[in-house]
Scaffold this motif. Structure first.
Motif, mmCIF file in Angstrom:
data_model
loop_
_atom_site.group_PDB
_atom_site.id
_atom_site.type_symbol
_atom_site.label_atom_id
_atom_site.label_comp_id
_atom_site.label_asym_id
_atom_site.label_seq_id
_atom_site.Cartn_x
_atom_site.Cartn_y
_atom_site.Cartn_z
ATOM 1 N N GLY A 1 0.822 -1.200 0.000
ATOM 2 C CA GLY A 1 0.000 0.000 0.000
ATOM 3 C C GLY A 1 0.854 1.247 0.000
ATOM 4 O O GLY A 1 2.051 1.201 -0.289
ATOM 5 N N GLU A 2 0.225 2.329 0.340
ATOM 6 C CA GLU A 2 0.878 3.631 0.381
ATOM 7 C C GLU A 2 0.803 4.169 1.806
ATOM 8 O O GLU A 2 -0.094 3.829 2.564
ATOM 9 C CB GLU A 2 0.171 4.618 -0.564
ATOM 10 C CG GLU A 2 0.030 4.135 -2.000
ATOM 11 C CD GLU A 2 1.357 4.013 -2.727
ATOM 12 O OE1 GLU A 2 2.262 4.810 -2.433
ATOM 13 O OE2 GLU A 2 1.486 3.113 -3.569
ATOM 14 N N ASP A 3 1.749 5.026 2.150
ATOM 15 C CA ASP A 3 1.734 5.754 3.414
ATOM 16 C C ASP A 3 1.919 4.839 4.626
ATOM 17 O O ASP A 3 2.417 3.732 4.507
ATOM 18 C CB ASP A 3 0.457 6.594 3.543
ATOM 19 C CG ASP A 3 0.327 7.612 2.417
ATOM 20 O OD1 ASP A 3 1.352 8.220 2.057
ATOM 21 O OD2 ASP A 3 -0.792 7.778 1.895
ATOM 22 N N SER A 4 1.475 5.323 5.775
ATOM 23 C CA SER A 4 1.597 4.570 7.026
ATOM 24 C C SER A 4 0.423 4.945 7.918
ATOM 25 O O SER A 4 -0.283 5.920 7.668
ATOM 26 C CB SER A 4 2.922 4.891 7.720
ATOM 27 O OG SER A 4 2.974 6.255 8.070
ATOM 28 N N GLU A 5 0.238 4.150 8.965
ATOM 29 C CA GLU A 5 -0.827 4.420 9.932
ATOM 30 C C GLU A 5 -0.483 3.735 11.238
ATOM 31 O O GLU A 5 0.415 2.886 11.296
ATOM 32 C CB GLU A 5 -2.180 3.913 9.418
ATOM 33 C CG GLU A 5 -2.268 2.403 9.310
ATOM 34 C CD GLU A 5 -3.653 1.899 8.901
ATOM 35 O OE1 GLU A 5 -4.663 2.488 9.330
ATOM 36 O OE2 GLU A 5 -3.708 0.912 8.159
ATOM 37 N N VAL A 6 -1.191 4.115 12.285
ATOM 38 C CA VAL A 6 -1.107 3.388 13.542
ATOM 39 C C VAL A 6 -2.363 2.531 13.599
ATOM 40 O O VAL A 6 -3.486 3.033 13.583
ATOM 41 C CB VAL A 6 -1.008 4.340 14.753
ATOM 42 C CG1 VAL A 6 -1.031 3.544 16.051
ATOM 43 C CG2 VAL A 6 0.272 5.164 14.659
ATOM 44 N N PHE A 7 -2.154 1.200 13.603
ATOM 45 C CA PHE A 7 -3.245 0.237 13.571
ATOM 46 C C PHE A 7 -3.175 -0.601 14.837
ATOM 47 O O PHE A 7 -2.159 -1.239 15.095
ATOM 48 C CB PHE A 7 -3.115 -0.647 12.316
ATOM 49 C CG PHE A 7 -4.203 -1.657 12.150
ATOM 50 C CD1 PHE A 7 -5.445 -1.278 11.676
ATOM 51 C CD2 PHE A 7 -3.985 -2.977 12.479
ATOM 52 C CE1 PHE A 7 -6.457 -2.210 11.523
ATOM 53 C CE2 PHE A 7 -4.985 -3.929 12.333
ATOM 54 C CZ PHE A 7 -6.230 -3.532 11.856
ATOM 55 N N ASN A 8 -4.238 -0.573 15.651
ATOM 56 C CA ASN A 8 -4.265 -1.280 16.938
ATOM 57 C C ASN A 8 -3.042 -0.954 17.797
ATOM 58 O O ASN A 8 -2.444 -1.830 18.416
ATOM 59 C CB ASN A 8 -4.354 -2.797 16.733
ATOM 60 C CG ASN A 8 -5.734 -3.244 16.311
ATOM 61 O OD1 ASN A 8 -6.688 -2.490 16.406
ATOM 62 N ND2 ASN A 8 -5.840 -4.458 15.832
ATOM 63 N N GLY A 9 -2.630 0.310 17.780
ATOM 64 C CA GLY A 9 -1.501 0.734 18.598
ATOM 65 C C GLY A 9 -0.140 0.435 18.011
ATOM 66 O O GLY A 9 0.871 0.665 18.655
#
Length: 189
Positions: A138-146
């Protein structure tokens, strides 16, 4: 708290339950075409030990994790195994390996940390050593379930690994949804 998910006994137990039924068997089958049986292999982020147990049937595998709780679990479940407390960036060990493997682990590193990890992997690999990694695509980043998740694509992986490795295999595959994951197998220059 970000980055603390794998650090507590409760979260490790929860992760082990969530991960039940999932393994990197298909990834390991592909690795076998590039890394000879019996090779000394480091697994980064052994977690519950599912892939470690598959790898040990083929390779002289040393597991590792940055979570003391996972290491306790691994050593309890696999008293014959060797497990190191390592973070995926510095890989602070004097040992050398013919291969390095991680299944959905290196996506917890930001772009700069991934580049540092790749450089360190090259340092602990023997000449012509092989790496095998899976990533969320995918693209970018995120905080998923901490947890920090840094998505990758073919171009970002070529950029991260290209300085030290020749890419042997880079392809999309399905973990949950079509083309949601990437498999990278590369050989040290």
């Amino acid at each position: 708290m970000e980055g603390e998910y794998y650090k507590t006994k409760a979260s490790v137990e929860e992760y082990i339950r969530m991960a039940e039924g999932f393994d990197g068997g298909k990834l390991i089958e592909q690795l076998k075409a590039f890394l000879p049986e019996g090779s000394r292999l480091l697994e980064i982020g052994s977690g519950p030990g599912t892939d470690w147990n598959i790898l040990k049937e083929v390779y002289d595998v040393i597991g590792s994790d940055n979570s003391v709780e996972f290491l306790k679990h691994l050593q309890k479940e696999n008293p014959e195994g060797e497990f190191l407390e390592l973070d995926a960036i510095t890989l602070a060990t004097e040992k050398t390996f013919n291969g390095v493997y991680a299944n959905k682990v290196l996506h917890h590193l930001n772009d700069e940390e991934l580049k540092q990890s790749v450089e360190r992997q090259a340092a602990i690999l023997s000449s012509n050593g092989v790496v095998c990694f899976s990533f969320w695509k995918g693209e970018d980043s995120e905080v998923f379930n901490g947890l920090f998740v840094n998505y990758q694509n073919e171009e970002t992986l070529k950029e991260a690994f290209g300085k030290y490795f020749d890419i042997l295999l880079l392809k999309s595959y399905q973990e949950f949804d079509p083309d949601d994951s990437l498999l990278l197998i590369a050989k040290k220059r």
